[in-house]
Scaffold this motif. Structure first.
Motif, short mmCIF file in Angstrom:
data_model
loop_
_atom_site.label_atom_id
_atom_site.label_comp_id
_atom_site.label_asym_id
_atom_site.label_seq_id
_atom_site.Cartn_x
_atom_site.Cartn_y
_atom_site.Cartn_z
N GLN A 286 0.79 -1.23 0.00
CA GLN A 286 0.00 0.00 0.00
C GLN A 286 0.82 1.28 0.00
OE1 GLN A 286 -3.66 0.80 1.89
NE2 GLN A 286 -4.03 -1.33 2.47
N CYS A 287 2.09 1.24 0.37
CA CYS A 287 2.92 2.45 0.31
C CYS A 287 3.36 2.66 -1.14
CB CYS A 287 4.14 2.32 1.22
SG CYS A 287 3.74 2.41 2.98
N ILE A 288 2.75 3.63 -1.80
CA ILE A 288 2.92 3.83 -3.24
C ILE A 288 3.58 5.17 -3.49
CG2 ILE A 288 1.72 3.99 -5.44
CD1 ILE A 288 -0.57 2.38 -4.12
N SER A 289 4.68 5.18 -4.22
CA SER A 289 5.34 6.44 -4.58
C SER A 289 4.45 7.24 -5.52
CB SER A 289 6.68 6.16 -5.25
OG SER A 289 7.59 5.59 -4.33
N SER A 290 4.48 8.56 -5.35
CA SER A 290 3.63 9.44 -6.16
C SER A 290 4.44 10.59 -6.72
CB SER A 290 2.47 9.98 -5.31
OG SER A 290 2.96 10.77 -4.24
N ARG A 291 4.06 11.04 -7.91
CA ARG A 291 4.70 12.22 -8.50
C ARG A 291 3.69 12.95 -9.39
NH1 ARG A 291 9.05 9.19 -12.61
NH2 ARG A 291 7.55 8.60 -14.24
N VAL A 292 3.72 14.28 -9.31
CA VAL A 292 2.82 15.12 -10.09
C VAL A 292 3.43 15.35 -11.47
CG1 VAL A 292 1.64 17.36 -10.21
CG2 VAL A 292 2.10 16.28 -7.98
N VAL A 293 2.62 15.22 -12.50
CA VAL A 293 3.03 15.53 -13.87
C VAL A 293 2.86 17.04 -14.05
CG1 VAL A 293 2.70 15.00 -16.32
CG2 VAL A 293 2.23 13.25 -14.59
N VAL A 294 3.91 17.80 -13.80
CA VAL A 294 3.77 19.24 -13.59
C VAL A 294 3.38 20.00 -14.86
CG1 VAL A 294 5.36 19.21 -11.63
CG2 VAL A 294 6.23 19.75 -13.91
N GLY B 60 13.16 16.27 -11.94
CA GLY B 60 12.17 16.99 -11.16
C GLY B 60 12.69 17.42 -9.81
N LEU B 61 11.76 17.73 -8.93
CA LEU B 61 12.05 18.06 -7.54
C LEU B 61 11.40 17.02 -6.64
CD1 LEU B 61 11.45 21.94 -7.46
CD2 LEU B 61 13.61 20.72 -7.79
N ILE C 223 3.31 23.08 -1.43
CA ILE C 223 3.31 22.09 -2.52
C ILE C 223 3.08 22.78 -3.86
CG2 ILE C 223 2.09 20.11 -3.50
CD1 ILE C 223 1.58 19.12 -0.67
N LEU C 224 2.12 23.69 -3.91
CA LEU C 224 1.86 24.41 -5.15
C LEU C 224 3.09 25.17 -5.64
CD1 LEU C 224 -1.71 25.78 -4.33
CD2 LEU C 224 -1.15 23.95 -5.93
N GLN C 225 3.82 25.76 -4.71
CA GLN C 225 5.02 26.50 -5.10
C GLN C 225 6.12 25.57 -5.58
OE1 GLN C 225 5.51 29.64 -5.62
NE2 GLN C 225 3.50 30.31 -4.90
N GLN C 226 6.22 24.38 -5.02
CA GLN C 226 7.21 23.41 -5.50
C GLN C 226 6.84 22.93 -6.90
OE1 GLN C 226 8.94 20.73 -2.07
NE2 GLN C 226 6.94 21.50 -1.39
N ILE C 227 5.56 22.76 -7.16
CA ILE C 227 5.12 22.41 -8.51
C ILE C 227 5.47 23.52 -9.48
CG2 ILE C 227 3.08 22.01 -9.95
CD1 ILE C 227 1.83 20.54 -7.55
N LYS C 228 5.20 24.77 -9.10
CA LYS C 228 5.52 25.91 -9.96
C LYS C 228 7.02 26.01 -10.21
CE LYS C 228 3.41 29.85 -9.51
NZ LYS C 228 2.84 31.10 -8.93
N MET C 229 7.82 25.76 -9.18
CA MET C 229 9.27 25.82 -9.35
C MET C 229 9.74 24.72 -10.30
SD MET C 229 12.19 25.78 -6.38
CE MET C 229 13.94 25.66 -6.80
N THR C 230 9.16 23.54 -10.20
CA THR C 230 9.51 22.45 -11.11
C THR C 230 9.20 22.84 -12.55
OG1 THR C 230 8.92 20.89 -9.35
CG2 THR C 230 9.24 19.98 -11.55
N GLN C 231 8.04 23.49 -12.75
CA GLN C 231 7.67 23.95 -14.09
C GLN C 231 8.67 24.97 -14.61
OE1 GLN C 231 3.76 25.36 -13.05
NE2 GLN C 231 2.72 23.51 -13.80
N ARG C 232 9.04 25.93 -13.77
CA ARG C 232 9.98 26.99 -14.19
C ARG C 232 11.35 26.42 -14.56
NH1 ARG C 232 7.60 29.94 -9.85
NH2 ARG C 232 9.38 29.47 -8.52
N LEU C 233 11.74 25.35 -13.89
CA LEU C 233 13.04 24.72 -14.17
C LEU C 233 12.99 23.84 -15.42
CD1 LEU C 233 14.08 23.74 -10.53
CD2 LEU C 233 15.17 25.46 -11.98
N LEU D 293 11.47 20.94 -15.65
CA LEU D 293 11.56 19.54 -15.25
C LEU D 293 10.17 18.91 -15.28
CD1 LEU D 293 14.07 20.03 -12.30
CD2 LEU D 293 14.58 19.26 -14.63
N ALA D 294 10.11 17.60 -15.20
CA ALA D 294 8.87 16.89 -15.50
C ALA D 294 8.00 16.59 -14.28
CB ALA D 294 9.18 15.57 -16.22
N TYR D 295 8.62 16.31 -13.13
CA TYR D 295 7.84 15.76 -12.01
C TYR D 295 8.14 16.46 -10.69
CZ TYR D 295 7.49 11.90 -15.36
OH TYR D 295 7.28 11.15 -16.48
N ALA D 296 7.11 16.52 -9.87
CA ALA D 296 7.27 16.88 -8.46
C ALA D 296 6.94 15.62 -7.66
CB ALA D 296 6.34 18.02 -8.08
#
Length: 278
Positions: free
Chosen positions: A84-92, A185-186, A209-219, A221-224
């Motif tokens: 049940q412990c599943i890694s997750s990443r946002v497609v930024v 990503g980050l 979290i939203l700011q980390q997603i935005k930073m990933t986009q600015r860099l 990169l693909a994933y948070a």
């Protein structure tokens, strides 16, 4: 020292990345799961020496295989009777903030973001961490907060680790997001913020979290990477709300355009054999 360092079973490295770096993957002894107390927990982990640095490409490959970092250790669950412990990443690049998220961004429009290497952390950061742990996690294993734990967990790092500082216009520090930079990503390591009730309407944890997603986009990169998600644990449900999201299920990243339900994911876990990429 990592809690499993003294009593482990040595295992074969799970990837070429680990073997090229001469990293040994260990298997922890079983213990009681802190999230699902009726189940046993076991980890694969890699423990680096103090001051040792990991190559960003190798670190990225470990994250792609489901490992997380805590201090000098990298770990992923290897529980014999539970997945049940599943890694997750946002497609930024496909992420669009919802109406709720836009409101949170607007409520914090006056907040400034500054970047600082983790190694240059100050007493100001520790004071906020201490306040946060005491107010929000007094029933957890990080309480009582200590400078030693803060340094070992968040400051000492074998990676490119940043403190994302969030400050009010008067320069008051109200939140810190500890983040690792990867090749793709980050990786969000930990967030702590001012627990004063006056900030409740600001939703500082979500804002970070939203700011980390935005930073990933600015860099570019693909994933948070947001860490582990457990479908049957209510307090973790928030992670899949940052969709589109990918979940590492049976060794493969599976894409979900919208937040999956726990039932969807449990069905996937039950109908496919557990395998990891080797």
């Amino acid at each position: 020292m990592h809690p499993y360092a003294d009593d482990v079973t040595h295992d074969t490295p799970t990837s070429n990345a680990a073997s090229q770096a001469h990293l040994v993957v260990n298997l922890s002894p079983p213990s009681l799961c802190s999230y699902l107390p009726d189940r046993a927990s076991q980890l694969h982990f890699i423990l680096l020496e103090s001051g040792e640095i990991i190559d960003p490409e190798r670190y990225t490959e470990l994250c792609q295989q489901g490992f997380r970092r805590s201090g000098q250790a990298f770990y992923r669950p290897n529980c014999p009777h539970c997945q049940q412990c599943i890694s997750s990443r946002v497609v930024v690049n496909e992420f669009e903030p919802s109406r709720r998220y836009r409101k949170i961004l607007n409520r914090n429009a006056q907040v400034s973001l500054q970047l600082r290497p983790a190694a240059s952390a100050t007493h100001e950061h520790y004071a906020l961490y201490q306040k946060y742990i005491s107010a929000r996690h007094a029933d957890g294993d990080m309480y009582p907060p200590s400078l030693h734990t803060f340094e070992q967990f968040l400051v000492a790092s074998p990676a490119d680790t940043l403190f994302l500082e969030f400050r009010e216009p008067n320069n008051k520090l109200i939140a810190v997001a500890v983040t690792d930079r990867l090749s793709d990503g980050l990786s969000a390591i930990y967030t702590f913020f001012d627990p004063d009730p006056s900030y409740n309407s600001r939703s500082l944890g979500v804002y970070c979290i939203l700011q980390q997603i935005k930073m990933t986009q600015r860099l570019g990169l693909a994933y948070a990477y947001l860490g582990f998600w457990i479908p049957t644990v209510q307090k973790m449900r928030y992670k899949t709300n940052y969709a589109p999201i990918e979940l590492l299920i049976h060794g493969h990243w599976q894409y979900f355009e919208s937040a999956p339900t726990p039932e969807q994911v449990l069905e996937l876990l039950a109908t496919q054999p557990l395998t990891f990429n080797n």
